[in-house]
Design an enzyme around this catalytic site. Structure first.
Site, PDB file in Angstrom:
ATOM      1  CG  ASP A 196     -37.239   1.756 -30.631  1.00  0.00           C
ATOM      2  OD1 ASP A 196     -38.317   1.179 -30.421  1.00  0.00           O
ATOM      3  OD2 ASP A 196     -36.800   2.677 -29.924  1.00  0.00           O
TER       4      ASP A 196
HETATM    5  C1  BGC Z   1     -32.465   4.646 -33.000  1.00  0.00           C
HETATM    6  C2  BGC Z   1     -32.972   3.864 -31.815  1.00  0.00           C
HETATM    7  C3  BGC Z   1     -34.064   4.613 -31.148  1.00  0.00           C
HETATM    8  C4  BGC Z   1     -35.141   5.031 -32.138  1.00  0.00           C
HETATM    9  C5  BGC Z   1     -36.150   5.905 -31.422  1.00  0.00           C
HETATM   10  C6  BGC Z   1     -33.614   5.026 -33.905  1.00  0.00           C
HETATM   11  O1  BGC Z   1     -33.146   5.808 -34.953  1.00  0.00           O
HETATM   12  O2  BGC Z   1     -31.499   3.886 -33.684  1.00  0.00           O
HETATM   13  O3  BGC Z   1     -31.897   3.631 -30.904  1.00  0.00           O
HETATM   14  O4  BGC Z   1     -34.637   3.803 -30.154  1.00  0.00           O
HETATM   15  O5  BGC Z   1     -34.593   5.736 -33.203  1.00  0.00           O
HETATM   16  O6  BGC Z   1     -37.254   6.205 -32.139  1.00  0.00           O
HETATM   17  C1  NOJ Z   2     -33.233   3.794 -27.673  1.00  0.00           C
HETATM   18  C2  NOJ Z   2     -34.664   3.841 -27.233  1.00  0.00           C
HETATM   19  O1  NOJ Z   2     -34.862   4.930 -26.385  1.00  0.00           O
HETATM   20  C3  NOJ Z   2     -35.054   2.558 -26.533  1.00  0.00           C
HETATM   21  O2  NOJ Z   2     -36.413   2.585 -26.197  1.00  0.00           O
HETATM   22  C4  NOJ Z   2     -34.744   1.367 -27.405  1.00  0.00           C
HETATM   23  O3  NOJ Z   2     -35.070   0.205 -26.675  1.00  0.00           O
HETATM   24  C5  NOJ Z   2     -33.284   1.356 -27.809  1.00  0.00           C
HETATM   25  N1  NOJ Z   2     -32.941   2.598 -28.437  1.00  0.00           N
HETATM   26  C6  NOJ Z   2     -32.944   0.201 -28.746  1.00  0.00           C
HETATM   27  O4  NOJ Z   2     -33.443   0.405 -30.020  1.00  0.00           O
END
Ligand code: BGC
Ligand code: NOJ
Length: 817
Positions: A488
């Site tokens: 993400d």
């Molecule tokens: C986090 C990710 C997460 C995303 C969700 C980010 O701040 O680092 O792990 O998947 O937010 O929107």
């Molecule tokens: C947490 C999110 O829930 C997941 O969808 C994503 O793939 C990982 N973070 C990595 O960014």
């Protein structure tokens, strides 16, 4: 002190032996509609279906002191005036014999003070919308004791976000009603709500309070309520401000005598046209809930309901039980990992002590992956989840990133256009069909974007998912990344310069041509699954088309995504490479090494082995495998959120645990059982239990992240419970290391074990038959299954054909070097 408790494997409990764990260590109560989060000191909160919109009690996440909130119990000794919290919080009075047992769907907290023992049991009965708090007080003194017990909760005014922010309104809306000793929280019931929360108790209370400031006293906290201190409730009625519920029960206990008091914290709804009784009045109708209260305040009903909770978990866990030479593998596979899988299924990423329950609903890619870990336990619910997810898919084949559980409608609240999303649906459906054999799901009519009239068979949804990728290829022929892919934080089209702006929702820069090698790998995996589903579905042409698209994608990867020693990660908005020796930071990333190999790329020509050797050399640490190296040391606007984290944390070179099992699986695909199991153990929470002071999160569940080698706190875990790590580790261990793999035509037995094992045993229920599996191997060698004997008869290959319903099948597999 490096441990804070121990595993009780027989009872399937984790026993915490001191209250001041490094962080609150939690458990989840409830498994269907009503959920509670409970910490090792009894704090936490409860909600019906949706952690934001139907929250019953208030919890302050980033409070100091930590973890005060939710459920409160107090015991007071009338003779001495001494009083305390028997679960330690919120008064934090010294206790003897503190013990918190987190079990499957229940928690028991016990302690003793001045000869008064208290044991509190918390759970949600199967298919009910209430929490039971059963408190047992025992007088271990030689003389009688006059005790008061207070059970209390601070109500949340339903919408947890509004409750925490909109004080100008909320300080005037709070309402309660007390009926026959039951406290009903009825804020907004006079207008558009038809639901109530209640606090009830098995005894006739000697007093109650519903006004927080009356119960606590001015300028006091829950750690020192004036009503408890003086031993007398105020019988207060809340009008606005902060409504709470507190019930006081007084008991005199002779020596060795035990009193049992049951509190219920519940949720109830009335039909919108029958909210009041008598009709036309403003008095709440309680007829519906009264029998429930009456039932669950009876000791034998509580006992029976607890038995039912235990039995339901035993039934689920029985579907796969293993006996391996390693206690950490056994413990996780047999109990805690599937337990966590059910929690991630139920809650996606919405409510934990790291997810506040207000922002995130059910994630599209998250649920699709979580499904891999629970489909064998609750196939019916998995089917429904697939249809719910597919029902939010867009006509383009793309997907909303999440939906809200109360409405099941997709939304853009946490961003949209993550180009990997739709492909995960194929992975999920394939896993479901392999597990159940239910090909009929492919014919099921499902709408797009929940629009009635837009229905098409699920099979068509999957075709559109594939087409979504193929319609969005970039300059190198690799998939466009869109907002981001699985990572993400790889926001290659965002270019955010504004403080505080969400990387997930900021508008992307025009003409985004950034490409993702990860999506290419995922595409290879998904296209393979789709080809198999198409063939099963009698669509030979579609199967061929999927195979061809896969071959084309693999050749593009070969041409543009192989860096010499590993797979590259991406191309940015300007066409510059990411995850290559050409970069100074972020030269190698973990995700494409895992996903490309899982997609079958490079296995025949040695690139997979090279890529995995590079992972071992550059990314592996004793605390797990970090996401990338070298960590980004400064913010790079063209890369986005990934570079916003300090080096070693989260996506910026943390051990992002979700990705580690991909490497484990990849290692088994190249036949390296030793390395696969070694990596598996590095992040296995039970194996890390002896270093709980470093790890800090619960030793019985996976955390999303362990700080990487660039972080000053290397080894420290964060974001426990709600993570795709759970499902993937379960899959990696059970399907790839132990090799017990559901396939369309039967159960594959194809382990890839560490060389020092001499085998293992397993019992697997699969499509209504039971398989008793015994795998033998000479110690100190590696190898694959050389002979398979099913019910005494040798079978060619490693596939056990499906047995008739109800059959018990014996499978003996011999591994040879
Ligand atoms: C986090 C990710 C997460 C995303 C969700 C980010 O701040 O680092 O792990 O998947 O937010 O929107
Ligand atoms: C947490 C999110 O829930 C997941 O969808 C994503 O793939 C990982 N973070 C990595 O960014």
């Amino acid at each position: 002190m490096s441990r804070f408790g121990r595993f009780d494997d027989t009872a399937r409990e984790y026993v915490i032996t001191r209250p001041d764990t490094p962080l609150p260590w939690i458990n989840y109560l409830g498994n269907e509609e009503f959920f509670g989060i409970i910490t090792n000191t009894g704090a936490g909160y409860a909600f019906f279906r949706d952690a934001r919109f139907r929250r019953l009690i208030r919890y302050r996440y980033n409070n100091a002191p930590l973890d005060v909130g939710g459920r409160f119990l107090y015991v007071r000794d009338a003779r001495s005036g001494d009083w305390w919290s028997p679960t330690w919080q919120p008064s934090r009075t010294d206790l003897e014999d503190f013990q918190c047992r987190h079990g499957l769907g229940y928690t028991v907290i016990g302690s003793r003070r001045e000869g008064i023992r208290c044991e509190s049991l918390f759970f949600v009965p199967v298919a009910q919308t209430l929490e039971i708090w059963r408190v047992r007080l025992t007088n271990e003194r030689p003389e009688p004791a006059d005790l008061s017990l207070f059970g209390a909760a601070e109500f949340c005014l339903w919408d947890a976000w509004d409750d925490a922010t909109n004080f100008q309104r909320n300080y005037s809306t709070g309402e309660v009603e007390v009926v026959d000793g039951v406290i009903f929280h009825r804020t907004e019931y006079r207008e558009r709500r038809n639901h109530l929360a209640y606090l009830a108790c098995s005894a006739q209370p000697t007093g109650f309070d519903t006004r927080r400031d009356a119960f606590l006293g001015p300028y006091r906290g829950w750690d020192r309520p004036v009503a408890v201190e003086r031993g007398r409730s105020g019988n207060s009625i809340a009008h606005g401000w902060a409504p709470c519920g507190s019930l006081q029960v007084d008991r005199t206990l002779g020596p060795s005598e035990t009193a049992e008091v049951v509190f219920l914290l519940g949720y109830t709804e009335n039909p919108p046209d029958a909210k009041f009784d008598p009709p036309g009045s403003q008095t709440i109708r309680t007829a519906g809930v009264r029998p429930v209260v009456e039932r669950f305040t009876r000791a034998e009903e509580v006992e029976a309901a607890l038995g039912e909770v235990r039995a339901s978990w035993s039934d689920l866990l029985e579907i796969l039980q293993v006996g391996t030479p390693n206690e950490h593998a056994d413990r996780m596979v047999n109990v805690w990992n599937p337990y966590q899988n059910m929690v991630t299924f139920n809650l996606s990423r919405s409510a934990s002590l790291f997810e506040s329950g207000v922002g995130r609903g059910i994630g599209f890619r998250d649920s699709s992956q979580d499904l891999l870990g629970f489909v064998h336990m609750v196939p019916g619910r998995a089917r429904q989840r697939i249809l719910d997810l597919a029902g939010t898919q867009l006509p383009s084949g793309g997907a909303y990133h999440q939906y809200q559980p109360l409405t099941k409608r997709g939304n853009d609240d946490i961003g949209s256009g993550f180009n990997d999303d739709p492909l995960w649906l194929i992975i999920a459906v394939a896993a479901y069909v392999k597990e159940t054999g239910d090909r009929g799901i492919l014919d099921q009519a499902v709408p797009y974007d929940n629009e009635p009239g837009s229905e098409s068979p699920l099979y068509e949804h999957l075709q559109r998912a594939i087409r979504y990728t193929l319609d969005r290829l970039g300059p190198h022929g690799l998939p466009l990344i869109g907002r981001a892919d699985w990572n993400d934080c790889l926001n290659l089209n965002a270019f955010s310069e504004t403080p505080g702006e969400s990387f997930q929702t900021v508008e992307n820069r025009e003409g985004g041509v950034a490409e993702s090698v990860f999506i290419a790998g995922l595409f290879a995996a998904a296209a393979k699954e789709l080809a198999a589903l198409a063939a099963l579905h009698g669509r030979a042409e579609d199967a061929e088309a999927a195979r061809e698209a896969r071959v084309r994608m693999i050749s593009v990867v070969g041409e543009h995504a192989w860096d010499g020693d590993w797979f590259r990660r991406a191309y940015d908005h300007a066409g510059a490479v990411i995850g290559s020796t050409e970069n100074d930071e972020g030269r190698i990333f973990i995700e494409p090494q895992g996903m490309c190999v899982m997609g079958g790329i490079g296995i025949d020509d040695g690139r997979a082995e090279l890529a995995l050797a590079s992972v071992a050399e550059h990314l592996a640490t004793p605390h797990g495998i970090v996401l990338l190296q070298p960590a980004y040391t400064r913010y790079r606007v063209e890369l986005g959120e990934i570079t916003s984290y300090p080096p070693g944390y989260k996506e910026n070179a943390g051990v992002f645990c979700h990705t580690n099992p991909w490497i484990v699986i990849a290692e088994t695909l190249v036949g390296n059982g030793d390395r696969a199991f070694d990596y598996y153990l590095r992040i296995n929470p039970s194996a890390r239990e002896p270093i709980s002071d470093v790890h800090r999160c619960e030793p019985y569940v996976y955390a999303q992240m362990i700080a990487g080698k660039d972080a000053p706190t290397h080894g420290e875990a964060k974001n426990s419970w709600l993570t795709g790590t759970a499902a993937w580790n379960y899959v990696a261990m059970t399907q790839w290391i132990l090799g017990i793999r559901p396939e369309h035509d039967g159960l594959r037995i194809d382990p890839c074990l560490p060389s020092d094992w001499e085998g293992f045993t397993a019992v697997r229920r699969f499509r209504d038959a039971t398989y008793r599996i015994d795998v033998r191997k000479p110690g100190s060698v590696s190898g694959r299954v050389a002979s398979l004997v099913v019910d005494g008869d040798p079978v060619e290959g490693t596939l056990v054909p499906p047995a008739p319903e109800g059959a018990t099948v014996t499978v003996e597999a011999a591994i040879e070097p």
